[in-house]
Write a protein that holds these residues in place. Structure first.
Motif, PDB file in Angstrom:
ATOM      1  N   GLY A  84      18.249  37.465  73.333  1.00 45.77           N
ATOM      2  CA  GLY A  84      17.646  38.702  72.890  1.00 45.77           C
ATOM      3  C   GLY A  84      16.153  38.871  73.760  1.00 45.77           C
ATOM      4  O   GLY A  84      15.856  37.856  74.430  1.00 45.77           O
ATOM      5  N   ASP A  85      15.636  39.869  73.281  1.00 49.52           N
ATOM      6  CA  ASP A  85      14.228  40.146  73.833  1.00 49.52           C
ATOM      7  C   ASP A  85      13.461  39.089  73.136  1.00 49.52           C
ATOM      8  O   ASP A  85      13.540  38.340  72.294  1.00 49.52           O
ATOM      9  CB  ASP A  85      13.675  41.717  73.779  1.00 49.52           C
ATOM     10  N   SER A  86      11.979  38.978  73.791  1.00 42.72           N
ATOM     11  CA  SER A  86      11.031  37.968  73.273  1.00 42.72           C
ATOM     12  C   SER A  86      10.781  38.415  71.973  1.00 42.72           C
ATOM     13  O   SER A  86      10.406  37.281  71.295  1.00 42.72           O
ATOM     14  CB  SER A  86       9.884  37.878  74.024  1.00 42.72           C
ATOM     15  N   ALA A  87      10.688  39.301  71.322  1.00 39.44           N
ATOM     16  CA  ALA A  87      10.481  39.607  69.795  1.00 39.44           C
ATOM     17  C   ALA A  87      11.455  39.142  68.895  1.00 39.44           C
ATOM     18  O   ALA A  87      11.090  38.661  67.765  1.00 39.44           O
ATOM     19  CB  ALA A  87      10.144  41.176  69.701  1.00 39.44           C
ATOM     20  N   GLU A  88      12.785  39.145  69.427  1.00 40.52           N
ATOM     21  CA  GLU A  88      13.791  38.774  68.565  1.00 40.52           C
ATOM     22  C   GLU A  88      14.471  37.288  68.717  1.00 40.52           C
ATOM     23  O   GLU A  88      15.248  36.872  68.205  1.00 40.52           O
ATOM     24  CB  GLU A  88      15.095  39.675  68.979  1.00 40.52           C
ATOM     25  N   LYS A  89      13.795  36.646  69.780  1.00 47.00           N
ATOM     26  CA  LYS A  89      14.141  35.158  69.966  1.00 47.00           C
ATOM     27  C   LYS A  89      13.997  34.289  68.628  1.00 47.00           C
ATOM     28  O   LYS A  89      12.752  34.287  68.314  1.00 47.00           O
ATOM     29  CB  LYS A  89      13.642  34.697  71.106  1.00 47.00           C
ATOM     30  N   ARG A  90      14.712  33.611  68.488  1.00 50.38           N
ATOM     31  CA  ARG A  90      14.541  32.511  67.252  1.00 50.38           C
ATOM     32  C   ARG A  90      15.146  31.210  67.530  1.00 50.38           C
ATOM     33  O   ARG A  90      16.286  31.089  68.301  1.00 50.38           O
ATOM     34  CB  ARG A  90      15.207  33.162  66.019  1.00 50.38           C
ATOM     35  N   LEU A  91      14.625  30.271  67.176  1.00 51.30           N
ATOM     36  CA  LEU A  91      15.104  29.069  67.198  1.00 51.30           C
ATOM     37  C   LEU A  91      16.334  28.626  66.031  1.00 51.30           C
ATOM     38  O   LEU A  91      16.452  28.927  64.901  1.00 51.30           O
ATOM     39  CB  LEU A  91      14.145  27.620  66.697  1.00 51.30           C
ATOM     40  N   VAL A  92      17.407  28.051  66.715  1.00 55.04           N
ATOM     41  CA  VAL A  92      18.340  27.883  65.898  1.00 55.04           C
ATOM     42  C   VAL A  92      18.981  26.290  65.943  1.00 55.04           C
ATOM     43  O   VAL A  92      18.904  25.796  66.929  1.00 55.04           O
ATOM     44  CB  VAL A  92      19.807  28.761  66.566  1.00 55.04           C
ATOM     45  N   ALA A  93      19.047  25.861  64.748  1.00 53.40           N
ATOM     46  CA  ALA A  93      19.446  24.535  64.853  1.00 53.40           C
ATOM     47  C   ALA A  93      21.089  24.284  64.301  1.00 53.40           C
ATOM     48  O   ALA A  93      21.341  24.736  63.156  1.00 53.40           O
ATOM     49  CB  ALA A  93      18.455  23.457  63.755  1.00 53.40           C
ATOM     50  N   ALA A  94      21.740  23.500  64.663  1.00 56.63           N
ATOM     51  CA  ALA A  94      22.943  22.895  64.296  1.00 56.63           C
ATOM     52  C   ALA A  94      22.996  21.314  64.089  1.00 56.63           C
ATOM     53  O   ALA A  94      22.473  20.722  64.933  1.00 56.63           O
ATOM     54  CB  ALA A  94      23.945  23.561  65.653  1.00 56.63           C
ATOM     55  N   VAL A  95      23.332  21.076  62.962  1.00 58.22           N
ATOM     56  CA  VAL A  95      23.137  19.679  62.762  1.00 58.22           C
ATOM     57  C   VAL A  95      24.786  19.164  62.218  1.00 58.22           C
ATOM     58  O   VAL A  95      25.414  20.163  61.569  1.00 58.22           O
ATOM     59  CB  VAL A  95      22.127  19.129  61.581  1.00 58.22           C
ATOM     60  N   VAL A  96      25.123  17.957  62.445  1.00 56.99           N
ATOM     61  CA  VAL A  96      26.186  17.535  62.082  1.00 56.99           C
ATOM     62  C   VAL A  96      25.793  16.259  60.928  1.00 56.99           C
ATOM     63  O   VAL A  96      24.944  15.147  61.506  1.00 56.99           O
ATOM     64  CB  VAL A  96      27.069  16.652  63.320  1.00 56.99           C
ATOM     65  N   LEU A  97      25.874  16.529  59.646  1.00 52.72           N
ATOM     66  CA  LEU A  97      25.220  15.374  58.705  1.00 52.72           C
ATOM     67  C   LEU A  97      26.442  14.450  58.941  1.00 52.72           C
ATOM     68  O   LEU A  97      27.426  14.385  58.665  1.00 52.72           O
ATOM     69  CB  LEU A  97      25.175  16.095  57.261  1.00 52.72           C
ATOM     70  N   ALA A  98      25.566  13.108  58.597  1.00 52.66           N
ATOM     71  CA  ALA A  98      26.530  11.885  58.461  1.00 52.66           C
ATOM     72  C   ALA A  98      27.190  11.829  56.881  1.00 52.66           C
ATOM     73  O   ALA A  98      26.570  12.611  55.977  1.00 52.66           O
ATOM     74  CB  ALA A  98      25.508  10.658  58.452  1.00 52.66           C
ATOM     75  N   ALA A  99      28.289  11.119  56.969  1.00 51.98           N
ATOM     76  CA  ALA A  99      28.827  11.196  55.485  1.00 51.98           C
ATOM     77  C   ALA A  99      27.981  10.492  54.418  1.00 51.98           C
ATOM     78  O   ALA A  99      27.321   9.471  54.731  1.00 51.98           O
ATOM     79  CB  ALA A  99      30.132  10.314  55.870  1.00 51.98           C
ATOM     80  N   GLY A 100      27.743  11.239  53.699  1.00 53.02           N
ATOM     81  CA  GLY A 100      27.152  10.784  52.360  1.00 53.02           C
ATOM     82  C   GLY A 100      25.676  10.993  52.592  1.00 53.02           C
ATOM     83  O   GLY A 100      24.783  10.449  51.936  1.00 53.02           O
ATOM     84  N   ALA A 101      25.226  11.932  53.515  1.00 56.18           N
ATOM     85  CA  ALA A 101      23.815  11.945  53.923  1.00 56.18           C
ATOM     86  C   ALA A 101      23.295  12.575  52.540  1.00 56.18           C
ATOM     87  O   ALA A 101      23.842  13.696  51.908  1.00 56.18           O
ATOM     88  CB  ALA A 101      23.723  13.070  55.106  1.00 56.18           C
ATOM     89  N   GLY A 102      22.043  12.367  52.247  1.00 57.31           N
ATOM     90  CA  GLY A 102      21.486  12.823  51.065  1.00 57.31           C
ATOM     91  C   GLY A 102      20.606  13.850  51.435  1.00 57.31           C
ATOM     92  O   GLY A 102      19.491  14.256  50.528  1.00 57.31           O
ATOM     93  N   ILE A 103      20.582  14.699  52.572  1.00 61.14           N
ATOM     94  CA  ILE A 103      19.577  15.829  52.913  1.00 61.14           C
ATOM     95  C   ILE A 103      20.559  16.861  53.338  1.00 61.14           C
ATOM     96  O   ILE A 103      21.534  16.628  53.852  1.00 61.14           O
ATOM     97  CB  ILE A 103      18.837  15.089  54.016  1.00 61.14           C
ATOM     98  N   ASP A 104      19.754  18.082  53.277  1.00 55.12           N
ATOM     99  CA  ASP A 104      20.659  19.272  53.727  1.00 55.12           C
ATOM    100  C   ASP A 104      19.631  20.050  54.641  1.00 55.12           C
ATOM    101  O   ASP A 104      18.654  19.586  54.899  1.00 55.12           O
ATOM    102  CB  ASP A 104      21.108  20.133  52.403  1.00 55.12           C
TER     103      ASP A 104
END
Length: 179
Positions: free
Chosen positions: A11-31
């Protein structure tokens, strides 16, 4: 966390955003909310992803590279990607005095109006983090402009970024108006 990738949306510079994709470990205590909070402690606000995708595995293209378009398509604000039961209970807040309630209501409506996707005001509560529900830097500028237009108050952007919630903004407005 088992795996992660962060990228910038198209997108243009005003609409750019950071996207994070995570694979959580089994039993991870965080979201996603917890990961975002952890990053906020260590990084400047502009480096913390605003959109999150919690996935079982990172999608890859035919040539084995991470499929960033697929990740961006499934990304949502952190609060929607991984809820941790942080809902506000009715009895947890004392009823504020009428003027404060009116100001808080006005700010909450302004807040909801500038968030991308137009969240209903009832979805925005006093401690809703602007960036966790899809707000971005352009939205902050719009919020500051509307605040000036509708309430006649100027708030420094830097001060808002320290506490990007309706409650934090209400406190800044009260300070600016001498209430």
């Amino acid at each position: 966390m088992q795996d992660a990738v962060v990228h910038v949306t198209d997108g243009d510079s005003a609409e750019k955003r950071l996207v994070a994709a995570v694979v959580l470990a089994a039993g991870a205590g965080i979201d996603a909310v917890g990961l975002r909070a952890l990053l906020q402690e260590r990084l400047p606000a502009y480096m913390v992803p605003t959109l999150w995708a919690v996935v079982d595995r990172l999608p890859v293209t035919a040539n084995g590279k991470v499929d960033r378009r697929a990740l961006a398509a499934g990304a949502v604000p952190a609060a929607q990607a991984g809820r941790s039961g942080a809902a506000v209970t009715e009895g947890a807040q004392e009823a504020p005095h009428k003027a404060v309630a009116d100001l808080t209501e006005q700010i909450t409506e302004l807040f909801a109006a500038v968030i991308e996707g137009g969240r209903p005001p009832e979805d925005v509560v006093a401690d809703t983090d602007f960036f966790m529900v899809g707000g971005n830097s352009l939205g902050v500028v719009r919020l500051m402009r509307r605040l000036k237009e509708q309430l006649g108050v100027s708030v420094r952007l830097r001060d808002f970024l320290l506490s990007p919630t309706p409650e934090g903004l209400r406190a800044l407005v009260e300070k600016a108006t001498g209430r």
